[in-house]
Design an enzyme around this catalytic site. Structure first.
Site, PDB file in Angstrom:
ATOM      1  N   GLN A  90      33.880  24.988 -16.098  1.00 58.65           N
ATOM      2  CA  GLN A  90      33.288  23.834 -16.779  1.00 58.65           C
ATOM      3  C   GLN A  90      32.158  23.269 -15.929  1.00 58.65           C
ATOM      4  OE1 GLN A  90      36.634  21.208 -18.587  1.00 58.65           O
ATOM      5  NE2 GLN A  90      37.587  22.326 -16.914  1.00 58.65           N
ATOM      6  N   HIS A 101      30.167  24.783 -20.106  1.00 59.43           N
ATOM      7  CA  HIS A 101      29.386  23.556 -20.333  1.00 59.43           C
ATOM      8  C   HIS A 101      27.928  23.703 -19.918  1.00 59.43           C
ATOM      9  CE1 HIS A 101      33.401  21.087 -20.248  1.00 59.43           C
ATOM     10  NE2 HIS A 101      33.241  21.769 -21.352  1.00 59.43           N
TER      11      HIS A 101
HETATM   12  C1  BJW Z   1      40.664  18.575  -6.877  1.00 54.27           C
HETATM   13  C2  BJW Z   1      39.933  18.513  -5.689  1.00 54.27           C
HETATM   14  C3  BJW Z   1      40.121  19.573  -4.789  1.00 54.27           C
HETATM   15  C4  BJW Z   1      39.414  16.782  -6.837  1.00 54.27           C
HETATM   16  N1  BJW Z   1      40.982  20.573  -5.099  1.00 54.27           N
HETATM   17  N2  BJW Z   1      41.512  19.568  -7.150  1.00 54.27           N
HETATM   18  C5  BJW Z   1      40.519  17.531 -29.473  1.00 54.27           C
HETATM   19  C6  BJW Z   1      41.182  16.337 -29.335  1.00 54.27           C
HETATM   20  C7  BJW Z   1      40.496  15.180 -28.939  1.00 54.27           C
HETATM   21  C8  BJW Z   1      39.132  15.214 -28.666  1.00 54.27           C
HETATM   22  C9  BJW Z   1      38.476  16.403 -28.803  1.00 54.27           C
HETATM   23  C10 BJW Z   1      39.156  17.540 -29.218  1.00 54.27           C
HETATM   24  N3  BJW Z   1      38.289  18.564 -29.246  1.00 54.27           N
HETATM   25  C11 BJW Z   1      37.071  18.105 -28.848  1.00 54.27           C
HETATM   26  C12 BJW Z   1      37.150  16.773 -28.583  1.00 54.27           C
HETATM   27  C13 BJW Z   1      36.044  15.901 -28.121  1.00 54.27           C
HETATM   28  C14 BJW Z   1      35.680  16.095 -26.676  1.00 54.27           C
HETATM   29  C15 BJW Z   1      36.867  15.818 -25.766  1.00 54.27           C
HETATM   30  O1  BJW Z   1      37.449  16.689 -25.156  1.00 54.27           O
HETATM   31  N4  BJW Z   1      37.238  14.574 -25.607  1.00 54.27           N
HETATM   32  C16 BJW Z   1      38.357  14.229 -24.714  1.00 54.27           C
HETATM   33  C17 BJW Z   1      37.860  13.343 -23.582  1.00 54.27           C
HETATM   34  C18 BJW Z   1      39.475  13.682 -25.497  1.00 54.27           C
HETATM   35  N5  BJW Z   1      35.177  17.447 -26.420  1.00 54.27           N
HETATM   36  C19 BJW Z   1      33.978  17.786 -26.754  1.00 54.27           C
HETATM   37  O2  BJW Z   1      33.225  17.015 -27.326  1.00 54.27           O
HETATM   38  C20 BJW Z   1      33.523  19.204 -26.452  1.00 54.27           C
HETATM   39  N6  BJW Z   1      32.962  19.766 -27.626  1.00 54.27           N
HETATM   40  C21 BJW Z   1      33.731  20.266 -28.610  1.00 54.27           C
HETATM   41  O3  BJW Z   1      34.917  20.433 -28.491  1.00 54.27           O
HETATM   42  O4  BJW Z   1      33.030  20.558 -29.758  1.00 54.27           O
HETATM   43  C22 BJW Z   1      33.794  20.663 -30.981  1.00 54.27           C
HETATM   44  C23 BJW Z   1      34.318  19.301 -31.350  1.00 54.27           C
HETATM   45  C24 BJW Z   1      33.575  18.148 -31.127  1.00 54.27           C
HETATM   46  C25 BJW Z   1      34.093  16.885 -31.469  1.00 54.27           C
HETATM   47  C26 BJW Z   1      35.393  16.783 -31.991  1.00 54.27           C
HETATM   48  C27 BJW Z   1      36.144  17.937 -32.190  1.00 54.27           C
HETATM   49  C28 BJW Z   1      35.600  19.203 -31.882  1.00 54.27           C
HETATM   50  C29 BJW Z   1      32.431  19.191 -25.396  1.00 54.27           C
HETATM   51  C30 BJW Z   1      32.895  18.724 -24.075  1.00 54.27           C
HETATM   52  C31 BJW Z   1      31.726  18.640 -23.113  1.00 54.27           C
HETATM   53  C32 BJW Z   1      32.078  17.991 -21.796  1.00 54.27           C
HETATM   54  N7  BJW Z   1      30.882  17.753 -21.066  1.00 54.27           N
HETATM   55  C33 BJW Z   1      30.957  17.311 -19.674  1.00 54.27           C
HETATM   56  C34 BJW Z   1      29.518  17.096 -19.133  1.00 54.27           C
HETATM   57  C35 BJW Z   1      28.840  18.424 -18.852  1.00 54.27           C
HETATM   58  C36 BJW Z   1      27.509  18.264 -18.225  1.00 54.27           C
HETATM   59  C37 BJW Z   1      27.572  17.628 -16.864  1.00 54.27           C
HETATM   60  O5  BJW Z   1      28.150  18.182 -15.926  1.00 54.27           O
HETATM   61  O6  BJW Z   1      27.023  16.532 -16.745  1.00 54.27           O
HETATM   62  O7  BJW Z   1      31.633  18.283 -18.901  1.00 54.27           O
HETATM   63  S1  BJW Z   1      31.957  15.853 -19.470  1.00 54.27           S
HETATM   64  C38 BJW Z   1      32.711  16.352 -17.968  1.00 54.27           C
HETATM   65  O8  BJW Z   1      34.115  16.641 -18.167  1.00 54.27           O
HETATM   66  C39 BJW Z   1      32.051  17.706 -17.644  1.00 54.27           C
HETATM   67  C40 BJW Z   1      33.205  18.468 -17.066  1.00 54.27           C
HETATM   68  O9  BJW Z   1      32.935  19.853 -17.126  1.00 54.27           O
HETATM   69  C41 BJW Z   1      34.342  18.050 -17.959  1.00 54.27           C
HETATM   70  C42 BJW Z   1      35.684  18.271 -17.363  1.00 54.27           C
HETATM   71  O10 BJW Z   1      35.852  17.530 -16.181  1.00 54.27           O
HETATM   72  P1  BJW Z   1      36.629  18.194 -14.956  1.00 54.27           P
HETATM   73  O11 BJW Z   1      35.878  19.387 -14.497  1.00 54.27           O
HETATM   74  O12 BJW Z   1      38.036  18.376 -15.318  1.00 54.27           O
HETATM   75  O13 BJW Z   1      36.423  17.078 -13.826  1.00 54.27           O
HETATM   76  P2  BJW Z   1      37.250  15.732 -13.553  1.00 54.27           P
HETATM   77  O14 BJW Z   1      36.416  14.930 -12.641  1.00 54.27           O
HETATM   78  O15 BJW Z   1      37.691  15.119 -14.822  1.00 54.27           O
HETATM   79  O16 BJW Z   1      38.559  16.230 -12.788  1.00 54.27           O
HETATM   80  C43 BJW Z   1      38.474  16.799 -11.492  1.00 54.27           C
HETATM   81  C44 BJW Z   1      39.914  17.074 -11.031  1.00 54.27           C
HETATM   82  O17 BJW Z   1      39.846  17.759  -9.789  1.00 54.27           O
HETATM   83  C45 BJW Z   1      40.749  15.798 -10.791  1.00 54.27           C
HETATM   84  O18 BJW Z   1      42.000  15.920 -11.458  1.00 54.27           O
HETATM   85  C46 BJW Z   1      40.939  15.766  -9.265  1.00 54.27           C
HETATM   86  O19 BJW Z   1      42.235  15.304  -8.876  1.00 54.27           O
HETATM   87  C47 BJW Z   1      40.825  17.213  -8.904  1.00 54.27           C
HETATM   88  N8  BJW Z   1      40.320  17.478  -7.547  1.00 54.27           N
HETATM   89  N9  BJW Z   1      39.175  17.397  -5.651  1.00 54.27           N
HETATM   90  C48 BJW Z   1      41.639  20.532  -6.232  1.00 54.27           C
HETATM   91  N10 BJW Z   1      39.445  19.607  -3.563  1.00 54.27           N
END
Ligand code: BJW
Ligand code: ZN
Length: 232
Positions: A88, A106
């Site tokens: 991601q 992403h």
């Molecule tokens: C460590 C550590 C170490 C720290 N070792 N661990 C179904 C249900 C409900 C909602 C939806 C659904 N389907 C889709 C949605 C809508 C939405 C969504 O998911 N919403 C939720 C919030 C509920 N999804 C979307 O809109 C997606 N599109 C889609 O599904 O299209 C179809 C659709 C649309 C609308 C409705 C239904 C269907 C697109 C998602 C795009 C996300 N974009 C981002 C930005 C990307 C660009 C950028 O980088 O700026 O992606 S948001 C952000 O979150 C980024 C990341 O890739 C993504 C995930 O975050 P990640 O990587 O998990 O990071 P963190 O910070 O959250 O977590 C880090 C973790 O690491 C922590 O737990 C720490 O503890 C840990 N950690 N150090 C190990 N050393």
């Protein structure tokens, strides 16, 4: 099959989405900047934020977690076995570590796309000279990343589904597992009979579902696992 998130790059000095932002950006929530609405409302601020992140990424080096995953990819390829790395992350540190065929769910912040004519260009130079960037056609240019509410690239989704079909071991690493669709991959893999594991600093919504949930830093746990399993 492995899915990674921001936690994998944290040890390279790249803030996750859950870390509070520093300095100038302290008053912003990254989850609110990474949206089409934010860019439409204030393209200058969003572009400055991405440029700040580009600068952090430009100076960052892959850490032991990236290197362990690159080693695994190479090892399985030499054995003619399947290994799919989906990320991601938009920083391309997996590729910098030597991983091949990384599936960017992403997109990446190294490619920018015109919001008017759609043309894409790689933008490696940091920092930018204008905010927002302008295309020759006059349109504002945005990062070729996937924001909330936007569709993931077709080929990335296809690759993810193909890998989920045949996967026998699934790892979720360094992701809070709240953003869809990646958050559901572990459930899907499990339903299809794969063993599942998570490595994350804190518990997540998928921790209780995984066969193994290893709590700690990816940069320590992953090289340790590789060493124990493969003796290197
Ligand atoms: C460590 C550590 C170490 C720290 N070792 N661990 C179904 C249900 C409900 C909602 C939806 C659904 N389907 C889709 C949605 C809508 C939405 C969504 O998911 N919403 C939720 C919030 C509920 N999804 C979307 O809109 C997606 N599109 C889609 O599904 O299209 C179809 C659709 C649309 C609308 C409705 C239904 C269907 C697109 C998602 C795009 C996300 N974009 C981002 C930005 C990307 C660009 C950028 O980088 O700026 O992606 S948001 C952000 O979150 C980024 C990341 O890739 C993504 C995930 O975050 P990640 O990587 O998990 O990071 P963190 O910070 O959250 O977590 C880090 C973790 O690491 C922590 O737990 C720490 O503890 C840990 N950690 N150090 C190990 N050393
Ligand atoms: Zn244009």
């Amino acid at each position: 099959m492995v899915v990674t998130g921001a936690g994998v790059s944290a040890e390279s000095g790249i803030p996750t989405f859950r870390d509070p932002l520093e300095g100038l950006w302290a008053k912003y929530d990254p989850r609110e900047l990474a949206t089409p609405e934010a860019f439409a409302r204030d393209p200058e601020t969003v572009t400055r934020w991405y440029d700040w992140r580009r600068q952090k990424c430009a100076g960052a080096k892959p850490n032991p977690a990236h290197l362990a995953l690159a080693w695994l990819g190479k090892h399985f390829q030499e054995q003619n076995r399947c290994f799919t790395l989906l990320t991601q992350n938009v920083d391309r540190l997996h590729q910098a570590a030597g991983s091949r065929n990384v599936v960017e769910l992403h997109g990446t912040l190294w490619i920018w796309r015109c919001t008017r004519c759609g043309i894409e260009h790689e933008e490696r130079e940091v920092p930018f000279k204008e905010y927002p960037l302008r295309c020759a056609c006059g349109g504002a240019r945005r990062p070729a990343v996937v924001w909330f509410g936007e569709l993931l690239p077709d080929d990335a989704i296809q690759n993810a589904h193909d890998a989920l079909e045949s996967c026998d071991l699934f790892f979720s690493i360094g992701t809070s597992a709240v953003v869809e669709p990646a958050a559901s991959f572990l459930h899907t893999a499990r339903r299809r009979g794969a063993k599942t594991a998570e490595i994350n600093r804190e518990p997540t919504p998928v921790s209780r579902m995984a066969d193994w949930s290893l709590q700690g830093s990816a940069g320590e746990i992953l090289p340790g696992l590789v060493q124990r399993v493969f003796g290197i």
